[in-house]
Write a protein that holds these residues in place. Structure first.
Motif, PDB file in Angstrom:
ATOM      1  N   ARG A  42       7.114  -6.426   6.486  1.00  0.00           N
ATOM      2  CA  ARG A  42       8.412  -6.167   5.843  1.00  0.00           C
ATOM      3  C   ARG A  42       8.400  -6.484   4.352  1.00  0.00           C
ATOM      4  O   ARG A  42       9.038  -5.802   3.562  1.00  0.00           O
ATOM      5  CB  ARG A  42       9.494  -6.985   6.547  1.00  0.00           C
ATOM      6  CG  ARG A  42      10.885  -6.794   5.979  1.00  0.00           C
ATOM      7  CD  ARG A  42      11.904  -7.542   6.831  1.00  0.00           C
ATOM      8  NE  ARG A  42      13.240  -7.345   6.311  1.00  0.00           N
ATOM      9  CZ  ARG A  42      13.903  -8.239   5.606  1.00  0.00           C
ATOM     10  NH1 ARG A  42      13.362  -9.401   5.331  1.00  0.00           N
ATOM     11  NH2 ARG A  42      15.120  -7.981   5.178  1.00  0.00           N
ATOM     12  N   SER A  43       7.664  -7.511   3.958  1.00  0.00           N
ATOM     13  CA  SER A  43       7.629  -7.886   2.546  1.00  0.00           C
ATOM     14  C   SER A  43       6.652  -7.032   1.736  1.00  0.00           C
ATOM     15  O   SER A  43       6.535  -7.204   0.530  1.00  0.00           O
ATOM     16  CB  SER A  43       7.283  -9.371   2.391  1.00  0.00           C
ATOM     17  OG  SER A  43       5.975  -9.621   2.854  1.00  0.00           O
ATOM     18  N   GLY A  44       5.959  -6.104   2.405  1.00  0.00           N
ATOM     19  CA  GLY A  44       5.024  -5.222   1.716  1.00  0.00           C
ATOM     20  C   GLY A  44       3.608  -5.749   1.645  1.00  0.00           C
ATOM     21  O   GLY A  44       2.728  -5.089   1.090  1.00  0.00           O
ATOM     22  N   ASP A  45       3.378  -6.929   2.202  1.00  0.00           N
ATOM     23  CA  ASP A  45       2.030  -7.501   2.198  1.00  0.00           C
ATOM     24  C   ASP A  45       1.160  -6.821   3.247  1.00  0.00           C
ATOM     25  O   ASP A  45       1.631  -6.482   4.343  1.00  0.00           O
ATOM     26  CB  ASP A  45       2.076  -9.002   2.484  1.00  0.00           C
ATOM     27  CG  ASP A  45       2.778  -9.783   1.394  1.00  0.00           C
ATOM     28  OD1 ASP A  45       2.745  -9.345   0.226  1.00  0.00           O
ATOM     29  OD2 ASP A  45       3.367 -10.834   1.711  1.00  0.00           O
ATOM     30  N   LEU A  46      -0.101  -6.654   2.930  1.00  0.00           N
ATOM     31  CA  LEU A  46      -1.062  -6.092   3.860  1.00  0.00           C
ATOM     32  C   LEU A  46      -1.289  -7.072   5.003  1.00  0.00           C
ATOM     33  O   LEU A  46      -1.484  -8.269   4.770  1.00  0.00           O
ATOM     34  CB  LEU A  46      -2.380  -5.839   3.115  1.00  0.00           C
ATOM     35  CG  LEU A  46      -3.378  -4.897   3.751  1.00  0.00           C
ATOM     36  CD1 LEU A  46      -2.780  -3.513   3.936  1.00  0.00           C
ATOM     37  CD2 LEU A  46      -4.610  -4.825   2.887  1.00  0.00           C
ATOM     38  N   VAL A  47      -1.228  -6.589   6.237  1.00  0.00           N
ATOM     39  CA  VAL A  47      -1.543  -7.418   7.398  1.00  0.00           C
ATOM     40  C   VAL A  47      -3.052  -7.407   7.543  1.00  0.00           C
ATOM     41  O   VAL A  47      -3.651  -6.352   7.760  1.00  0.00           O
ATOM     42  CB  VAL A  47      -0.853  -6.887   8.679  1.00  0.00           C
ATOM     43  CG1 VAL A  47      -1.230  -7.729   9.887  1.00  0.00           C
ATOM     44  CG2 VAL A  47       0.656  -6.849   8.493  1.00  0.00           C
ATOM     45  N   GLU A  48      -3.680  -8.575   7.403  1.00  0.00           N
ATOM     46  CA  GLU A  48      -5.141  -8.647   7.392  1.00  0.00           C
ATOM     47  C   GLU A  48      -5.730  -9.218   8.673  1.00  0.00           C
ATOM     48  O   GLU A  48      -6.927  -9.094   8.895  1.00  0.00           O
ATOM     49  CB  GLU A  48      -5.595  -9.476   6.188  1.00  0.00           C
ATOM     50  CG  GLU A  48      -5.204  -8.837   4.868  1.00  0.00           C
ATOM     51  CD  GLU A  48      -5.572  -9.674   3.665  1.00  0.00           C
ATOM     52  OE1 GLU A  48      -5.805 -10.893   3.824  1.00  0.00           O
ATOM     53  OE2 GLU A  48      -5.625  -9.105   2.560  1.00  0.00           O
TER      54      GLU A  48
END
Length: 93
Positions: A42-48
């Protein structure tokens, strides 16, 4: 993974609706996007990190990832299923 009583207590941070365990096929499809570097929260961070599972809200708009058997119920960590649906089929109950 979780007892039925535990699942009855958990609620979506947005809508306060009940959460259900994500189907393995949805988790697998999202993990493919993680491996390809294409999944964002949701915050735009890549899920790694690979998802061990997920909890889905009643409207099937958000998946809250589970890592190492710990559900991440932080709003910014939620994965929008609407955006992911472009390449991931979201099964309906």
């Amino acid at each position: 993974m979780f007892s039925e009583m535990f699942l009855q207590i958990l609620r979506c941070p947005f809508s306060h609706s009940p959460l259900t365990l994500a189907e393995p096929s949805l988790v697998d499809a999202l993990n493919e996007k993680v491996a390809a570097g294409e999944l964002r929260n949701r915050s735009g961070d890549l899920v790694e990190r690979r998802l061990d599972g997920g909890l889905v809200d009643a409207q099937r708009q958000w998946l809250f990832p589970i890592f190492e058997q710990i559900p991440q119920l932080i709003a910014d960590e939620a994965i929008p299923l609407v955006d992911a649906a472009a390449s991931v089929e979201v099964p309906h109950e």
